[in-house]
Design a protein around this motif. Structure first.
Motif, PDB file in Angstrom:
ATOM      1  N   ARG A  53     -23.445 -62.397 -14.010  1.00  0.00           N
ATOM      2  CA  ARG A  53     -22.529 -63.464 -13.606  1.00  0.00           C
ATOM      3  C   ARG A  53     -22.794 -63.980 -12.199  1.00  0.00           C
ATOM      4  NH1 ARG A  53     -18.316 -63.666 -17.359  1.00  0.00           N
ATOM      5  NH2 ARG A  53     -16.987 -64.819 -15.889  1.00  0.00           N
ATOM      6  N   HIS A 193     -19.400 -58.481   3.139  1.00  0.00           N
ATOM      7  CA  HIS A 193     -18.934 -59.837   2.857  1.00  0.00           C
ATOM      8  C   HIS A 193     -19.628 -60.392   1.615  1.00  0.00           C
ATOM      9  CE1 HIS A 193     -17.338 -63.857   3.707  1.00  0.00           C
ATOM     10  NE2 HIS A 193     -18.543 -64.306   3.370  1.00  0.00           N
ATOM     11  N   ASP A 195     -20.968 -58.682  -0.789  1.00  0.00           N
ATOM     12  CA  ASP A 195     -20.466 -57.933  -1.942  1.00  0.00           C
ATOM     13  C   ASP A 195     -19.110 -58.471  -2.399  1.00  0.00           C
ATOM     14  OD1 ASP A 195     -22.695 -56.345  -1.958  1.00  0.00           O
ATOM     15  OD2 ASP A 195     -21.731 -54.616  -1.004  1.00  0.00           O
ATOM     16  N   ALA A 196     -18.244 -58.782  -1.441  1.00  0.00           N
ATOM     17  CA  ALA A 196     -16.913 -59.290  -1.789  1.00  0.00           C
ATOM     18  C   ALA A 196     -17.000 -60.659  -2.441  1.00  0.00           C
ATOM     19  CB  ALA A 196     -16.042 -59.348  -0.530  1.00  0.00           C
ATOM     20  N   VAL A 197     -17.848 -61.539  -1.914  1.00  0.00           N
ATOM     21  CA  VAL A 197     -18.018 -62.869  -2.503  1.00  0.00           C
ATOM     22  C   VAL A 197     -18.613 -62.755  -3.902  1.00  0.00           C
ATOM     23  CG1 VAL A 197     -19.247 -65.059  -2.308  1.00  0.00           C
ATOM     24  CG2 VAL A 197     -18.181 -64.043  -0.282  1.00  0.00           C
ATOM     25  N   ALA A 199     -18.418 -60.211  -5.964  1.00  0.00           N
ATOM     26  CA  ALA A 199     -17.420 -59.651  -6.876  1.00  0.00           C
ATOM     27  C   ALA A 199     -16.400 -60.705  -7.282  1.00  0.00           C
ATOM     28  CB  ALA A 199     -16.733 -58.457  -6.221  1.00  0.00           C
ATOM     29  N   ARG A 200     -15.991 -61.520  -6.340  1.00  0.00           N
ATOM     30  CA  ARG A 200     -15.038 -62.585  -6.653  1.00  0.00           C
ATOM     31  C   ARG A 200     -15.634 -63.571  -7.665  1.00  0.00           C
ATOM     32  NH1 ARG A 200     -12.029 -66.686  -2.331  1.00  0.00           N
ATOM     33  NH2 ARG A 200     -11.224 -68.132  -3.893  1.00  0.00           N
ATOM     34  N   LEU A 201     -16.870 -63.974  -7.442  1.00  0.00           N
ATOM     35  CA  LEU A 201     -17.517 -64.907  -8.365  1.00  0.00           C
ATOM     36  C   LEU A 201     -17.726 -64.273  -9.733  1.00  0.00           C
ATOM     37  CD1 LEU A 201     -20.138 -66.485  -5.937  1.00  0.00           C
ATOM     38  CD2 LEU A 201     -18.205 -67.676  -7.003  1.00  0.00           C
ATOM     39  N   ARG A 203     -15.862 -62.223 -11.210  1.00  0.00           N
ATOM     40  CA  ARG A 203     -14.581 -62.197 -11.930  1.00  0.00           C
ATOM     41  C   ARG A 203     -14.093 -63.594 -12.302  1.00  0.00           C
ATOM     42  NH1 ARG A 203     -13.365 -58.547  -7.637  1.00  0.00           N
ATOM     43  NH2 ARG A 203     -12.190 -60.217  -6.621  1.00  0.00           N
ATOM     44  N   GLY A 204     -14.757 -64.621 -11.775  1.00  0.00           N
ATOM     45  CA  GLY A 204     -14.301 -65.990 -11.960  1.00  0.00           C
ATOM     46  C   GLY A 204     -14.612 -66.555 -13.337  1.00  0.00           C
TER      47      GLY A 204
END
Length: 261
Positions: A53, A193, A195-197, A199-201, A203-204
């Motif tokens: 993803r 940072h 990794d966080a971006v 992970a957010r994408l 899950r999107g």
């Protein structure tokens, strides 16, 4: 999390995030033809897997990538110029057309095709140590990897011309201020940072993200294929020219080049 290694690349897939790390640290992550072909295979194959993803591209050690491995050109261009260009172009087109976002995590040098890969990414985040360099002119070449359009589309013709004709190094802070990359993060914050971006994408909404990426690319880079074709024709000529051989010999010999044309 399984880690695969092939042709100077380290590849990991976890929770929808495909991490591709250039890992030729003894060559400052310079990419030879084998590495470039492997990266193209990965981006046009595994990255199209529905389980992927997001793609994160990074460099191990002190550099993102110093571009093409010119050490292999010490005795001449080596590989067929059209094969070299086809391999690089395949990577850039894949990054731009993948249905999932591509993030570049940049530390240290991003030069030549390494810089073009970072510029082609949908999001590029950099450490303060990062810098971007269109070093082609220093060895008798011209920008490729779509950078003749990617850079001026982001920062304007004047600054792009300075980078391309003078081989001017652009630091991370200046690159962010000019809009060439998304943001600069402290050295100890960059990885978390990204990794966080990622992970957010991951899950999107996959389809909404795909169509958004496609729309943004079409609106800003509608003429990317024309740019790549111009670069290819010019670079094929230059890769076979004496100035390229002189540029490589001078670089490897630690001296100033003496161009004849």
């Amino acid at each position: 999390m399984a880690v695969a290694r092939h042709a100077g690349l380290r590849v990991e897939l976890e929770e929808g995030v495909l991490r591709v790390t250039f890992d030729r640290q003894e060559r400052m992550n310079a990419l030879d033809l084998e590495s470039m072909n492997a990266l193209g295979d990965l981006l046009t194959g595994r990255a199209e897997d529905p389980s992927v993803r997001v793609v994160v591209i990074a460099g191990a050690g002190a550099a993102f990538s110093t571009g093409a491995d010119l050490a292999t050109a010490a005795d001449g261009p080596g590989a067929d110029p059209r094969a070299v260009m086809a391999s690089a172009n395949r990577v850039i087109r894949a990054i731009l057309t993948l249905p999932v976002p591509v993030i570049a995590r940049v530390n240290g040098a991003a030069a030549g095709i390494g810089a073009s890969i970072a510029f082609a990414a949908d999001l590029a985040f950099a450490a303060p140590s990062a810098y971007f360099l269109l070093a082609f002119v220093n060895v008798g070449l011209m920008p490729d990897g779509g950078s003749s359009l990617l850079v001026p589309a982001a920062i304007g013709r004047a600054r792009a011309t300075e980078m391309a004709l003078l081989g001017r190094k652009l630091g991370a802070a200046d690159a962010a201020a000019a809009g060439l990359i998304a943001r600069v993060l402290a050295e100890d914050e960059l990885a978390s940072h990204v990794d966080a971006v990622a992970a957010r994408l991951a899950r999107g909404p996959r389809r909404a993200i795909e169509l958004t990426k496609r729309s943004l690319t079409a609106a800003t880079l509608a003429r990317i294929d024309e740019a790549i074709e111009r670069e290819t024709e010019g670079q094929v000529e230059l890769l076979a020219a004496p100035d390229f051989r002189e540029g490589v010999a001078a670089m490897l010999g630690g001296r100033a080049p003496e161009f004849g044309s």
